[in-house]
Design a protein around this motif. Structure first.
Motif, PDB file in Angstrom:
ATOM      1  N   ALA A  59      -1.304  -7.792  -4.454  1.00  0.00           N
ATOM      2  CA  ALA A  59      -2.135  -6.592  -4.546  1.00  0.00           C
ATOM      3  C   ALA A  59      -1.253  -5.381  -4.290  1.00  0.00           C
ATOM      4  O   ALA A  59      -0.410  -5.393  -3.395  1.00  0.00           O
ATOM      5  CB  ALA A  59      -3.288  -6.629  -3.546  1.00  0.00           C
ATOM      6  N   SER A  60      -1.457  -4.345  -5.098  1.00  0.00           N
ATOM      7  CA  SER A  60      -0.725  -3.089  -4.957  1.00  0.00           C
ATOM      8  C   SER A  60      -1.760  -1.974  -4.986  1.00  0.00           C
ATOM      9  O   SER A  60      -2.347  -1.695  -6.031  1.00  0.00           O
ATOM     10  CB  SER A  60       0.284  -2.936  -6.100  1.00  0.00           C
ATOM     11  OG  SER A  60       0.978  -1.715  -6.008  1.00  0.00           O
ATOM     12  N   LEU A 120      -7.448  -2.595   3.223  1.00  0.00           N
ATOM     13  CA  LEU A 120      -8.126  -3.510   4.137  1.00  0.00           C
ATOM     14  C   LEU A 120      -8.756  -4.665   3.372  1.00  0.00           C
ATOM     15  O   LEU A 120      -8.633  -5.835   3.773  1.00  0.00           O
ATOM     16  CB  LEU A 120      -9.194  -2.761   4.936  1.00  0.00           C
ATOM     17  CG  LEU A 120      -9.993  -3.614   5.938  1.00  0.00           C
ATOM     18  CD1 LEU A 120      -9.080  -4.292   6.942  1.00  0.00           C
ATOM     19  CD2 LEU A 120     -11.037  -2.753   6.649  1.00  0.00           C
ATOM     20  N   ARG A 121      -9.392  -4.354   2.265  1.00  0.00           N
ATOM     21  CA  ARG A 121     -10.028  -5.397   1.462  1.00  0.00           C
ATOM     22  C   ARG A 121      -8.989  -6.396   0.948  1.00  0.00           C
ATOM     23  O   ARG A 121      -9.191  -7.620   1.016  1.00  0.00           O
ATOM     24  CB  ARG A 121     -10.784  -4.761   0.297  1.00  0.00           C
ATOM     25  CG  ARG A 121     -11.576  -5.751  -0.546  1.00  0.00           C
ATOM     26  CD  ARG A 121     -12.585  -5.041  -1.438  1.00  0.00           C
ATOM     27  NE  ARG A 121     -11.971  -4.016  -2.268  1.00  0.00           N
ATOM     28  CZ  ARG A 121     -12.147  -2.702  -2.078  1.00  0.00           C
ATOM     29  NH1 ARG A 121     -12.896  -2.257  -1.076  1.00  0.00           N
ATOM     30  NH2 ARG A 121     -11.559  -1.826  -2.871  1.00  0.00           N
ATOM     31  N   ALA A 122      -7.856  -5.889   0.467  1.00  0.00           N
ATOM     32  CA  ALA A 122      -6.813  -6.774  -0.061  1.00  0.00           C
ATOM     33  C   ALA A 122      -6.219  -7.658   1.033  1.00  0.00           C
ATOM     34  O   ALA A 122      -5.955  -8.844   0.815  1.00  0.00           O
ATOM     35  CB  ALA A 122      -5.712  -5.943  -0.717  1.00  0.00           C
ATOM     36  N   LEU A 123      -6.010  -7.088   2.214  1.00  0.00           N
ATOM     37  CA  LEU A 123      -5.431  -7.863   3.315  1.00  0.00           C
ATOM     38  C   LEU A 123      -6.351  -9.003   3.745  1.00  0.00           C
ATOM     39  O   LEU A 123      -5.886 -10.093   4.094  1.00  0.00           O
ATOM     40  CB  LEU A 123      -5.139  -6.950   4.503  1.00  0.00           C
ATOM     41  CG  LEU A 123      -4.012  -5.933   4.312  1.00  0.00           C
ATOM     42  CD1 LEU A 123      -3.919  -5.004   5.518  1.00  0.00           C
ATOM     43  CD2 LEU A 123      -2.682  -6.638   4.077  1.00  0.00           C
ATOM     44  N   LEU A 124      -7.646  -8.758   3.717  1.00  0.00           N
ATOM     45  CA  LEU A 124      -8.596  -9.781   4.153  1.00  0.00           C
ATOM     46  C   LEU A 124      -8.884 -10.806   3.060  1.00  0.00           C
ATOM     47  O   LEU A 124      -9.064 -11.990   3.345  1.00  0.00           O
ATOM     48  CB  LEU A 124      -9.897  -9.117   4.610  1.00  0.00           C
ATOM     49  CG  LEU A 124      -9.773  -8.200   5.832  1.00  0.00           C
ATOM     50  CD1 LEU A 124     -11.114  -7.549   6.147  1.00  0.00           C
ATOM     51  CD2 LEU A 124      -9.251  -8.960   7.043  1.00  0.00           C
ATOM     52  N   VAL A 175       3.132  -1.290   4.232  1.00  0.00           N
ATOM     53  CA  VAL A 175       2.059  -0.300   4.335  1.00  0.00           C
ATOM     54  C   VAL A 175       2.599   1.100   4.611  1.00  0.00           C
ATOM     55  O   VAL A 175       3.432   1.286   5.507  1.00  0.00           O
ATOM     56  CB  VAL A 175       1.099  -0.703   5.481  1.00  0.00           C
ATOM     57  CG1 VAL A 175       0.011   0.331   5.675  1.00  0.00           C
ATOM     58  CG2 VAL A 175       0.501  -2.081   5.220  1.00  0.00           C
ATOM     59  N   ASP A 176       2.120   2.071   3.852  1.00  0.00           N
ATOM     60  CA  ASP A 176       2.368   3.474   4.166  1.00  0.00           C
ATOM     61  C   ASP A 176       1.315   3.928   5.175  1.00  0.00           C
ATOM     62  O   ASP A 176       0.194   3.408   5.192  1.00  0.00           O
ATOM     63  CB  ASP A 176       2.283   4.321   2.894  1.00  0.00           C
ATOM     64  CG  ASP A 176       2.765   5.752   3.112  1.00  0.00           C
ATOM     65  OD1 ASP A 176       3.314   6.037   4.194  1.00  0.00           O
ATOM     66  OD2 ASP A 176       2.589   6.573   2.198  1.00  0.00           O
ATOM     67  N   VAL A 177       1.664   4.891   6.020  1.00  0.00           N
ATOM     68  CA  VAL A 177       0.725   5.361   7.046  1.00  0.00           C
ATOM     69  C   VAL A 177      -0.360   6.235   6.436  1.00  0.00           C
ATOM     70  O   VAL A 177      -1.554   6.015   6.653  1.00  0.00           O
ATOM     71  CB  VAL A 177       1.472   6.146   8.149  1.00  0.00           C
ATOM     72  CG1 VAL A 177       0.473   6.813   9.098  1.00  0.00           C
ATOM     73  CG2 VAL A 177       2.396   5.221   8.925  1.00  0.00           C
ATOM     74  N   ALA A 205       0.847  -1.197   0.000  1.00  0.00           N
ATOM     75  CA  ALA A 205       0.000   0.000   0.000  1.00  0.00           C
ATOM     76  C   ALA A 205       0.879   1.243   0.000  1.00  0.00           C
ATOM     77  O   ALA A 205       1.634   1.482   0.946  1.00  0.00           O
ATOM     78  CB  ALA A 205      -0.921   0.008   1.210  1.00  0.00           C
ATOM     79  N   GLU A 206       0.789   2.022  -1.070  1.00  0.00           N
ATOM     80  CA  GLU A 206       1.565   3.262  -1.226  1.00  0.00           C
ATOM     81  C   GLU A 206       0.814   4.147  -2.208  1.00  0.00           C
ATOM     82  O   GLU A 206       0.444   3.694  -3.295  1.00  0.00           O
ATOM     83  CB  GLU A 206       2.970   2.943  -1.740  1.00  0.00           C
ATOM     84  CG  GLU A 206       3.765   4.126  -2.242  1.00  0.00           C
ATOM     85  CD  GLU A 206       3.973   5.198  -1.185  1.00  0.00           C
ATOM     86  OE1 GLU A 206       3.639   6.366  -1.468  1.00  0.00           O
ATOM     87  OE2 GLU A 206       4.463   4.866  -0.092  1.00  0.00           O
ATOM     88  N   ASP A 207       0.580   5.417  -1.834  1.00  0.00           N
ATOM     89  CA  ASP A 207      -0.243   6.272  -2.692  1.00  0.00           C
ATOM     90  C   ASP A 207       0.528   6.875  -3.863  1.00  0.00           C
ATOM     91  O   ASP A 207      -0.071   7.229  -4.881  1.00  0.00           O
ATOM     92  CB  ASP A 207      -0.896   7.389  -1.866  1.00  0.00           C
ATOM     93  CG  ASP A 207       0.122   8.333  -1.260  1.00  0.00           C
ATOM     94  OD1 ASP A 207       0.071   9.540  -1.544  1.00  0.00           O
ATOM     95  OD2 ASP A 207       0.969   7.859  -0.483  1.00  0.00           O
TER      96      ASP A 207
END
Length: 214
Positions: free
Chosen positions: A29-30, A38-42, A51-53, A6-8
């Motif tokens: 997933a990127s 959240l959807r990708a993690l689950l 993960v970026d904050v 996860a990175e914007d």
């Protein structure tokens, strides 16, 4: 090994994806926002998440919140935070379980590919990887500050390396000490912090963090 990233920022996200794939990781997933993370993690059930904050939509703490929510639903999910910022509240919550498989690195202090890839692997394997500046930030209000101040400069160097999840062998090589010298410094650190020594590197890190966050 399966990774959710996860990175914007597109260029950084693309670069991290390429780096991970070049080192044998499968990026399943990127994503660039909190809800998608959240959807990708689950749904993807990765072996580790990077993960970026600060992610859209509000660019505050969506990334870390999504990671924490996923970890609540999937206890033990390995999470490596890669950010420009230290969020004390959520960083403490991430570490609170004491189960390992967590990391927190600052983007501008990751100086080479090997450092990043090594951190991903150690977190995925259940280890703990913490940037020393993150540790300093988390300790800023600690009741143990007086005990930290009692450490010598050499002991502080060793403690920082311990907080990064390094073994005595790795600490000795990095700081150019003998292994016996590192062992003596480690014993002194635990004595001053009133923490029983352990031969398990990850448990040592978690014990130090848990004590200093009280």
């Amino acid at each position: 090994m399966r990774v959710v990233l996860a990175e914007d920022l597109f260029l950084l996200r693309d670069g991290l994806t390429r780096t991970l794939r070049e080192h044998g990781y499968e990026v399943v997933a990127s994503v660039d926002n909190g809800p998608s993370l959240l959807r990708a993690l689950l749904e993807e059930k990765p072996d580790v998440a990077v993960v970026d904050v600060r992610l859209p939509p509000s660019y505050t703490d969506e990334g870390l919140q999504a990671a924490l929510e996923a970890r609540r639903r999937r206890p033990g999910l390995p999470i490596l935070v890669l950010s420009q910022y230290v969020d004390q509240l959520y960083a403490n919550e991430l570490l609170a379980g004491g189960d390992g498989a967590v990391g927190y690195l600052l983007k501008d202090r990751v100086t080479n590919t090997e450092q990043f890839v090594d951190a991903v692997g150690r977190v995925a394997a259940g280890g703990t990887v913490m940037d020393p500046q993150v540790i300093t930030k988390l300790l800023s209000r600690s009741q143990a500050r007086g005990m930290i101040d009692s450490l010598t400069p050499r002991e502080l160097d060793v403690l920082e390396m311990m907080a990064e999840g390094r073994s005595n062998v790795a600490i000795a090589a990095t700081l150019h000490f003998s292994e016996s010298a590192v062992a003596k410094h480690t014993a002194s650190i635990f004595a001053k912090l009133r923490i029983a020594p352990s031969t398990d590197d990850n448990r040592r890190v978690l014990a130090v963090l848990a004590y200093l966050k009280r």
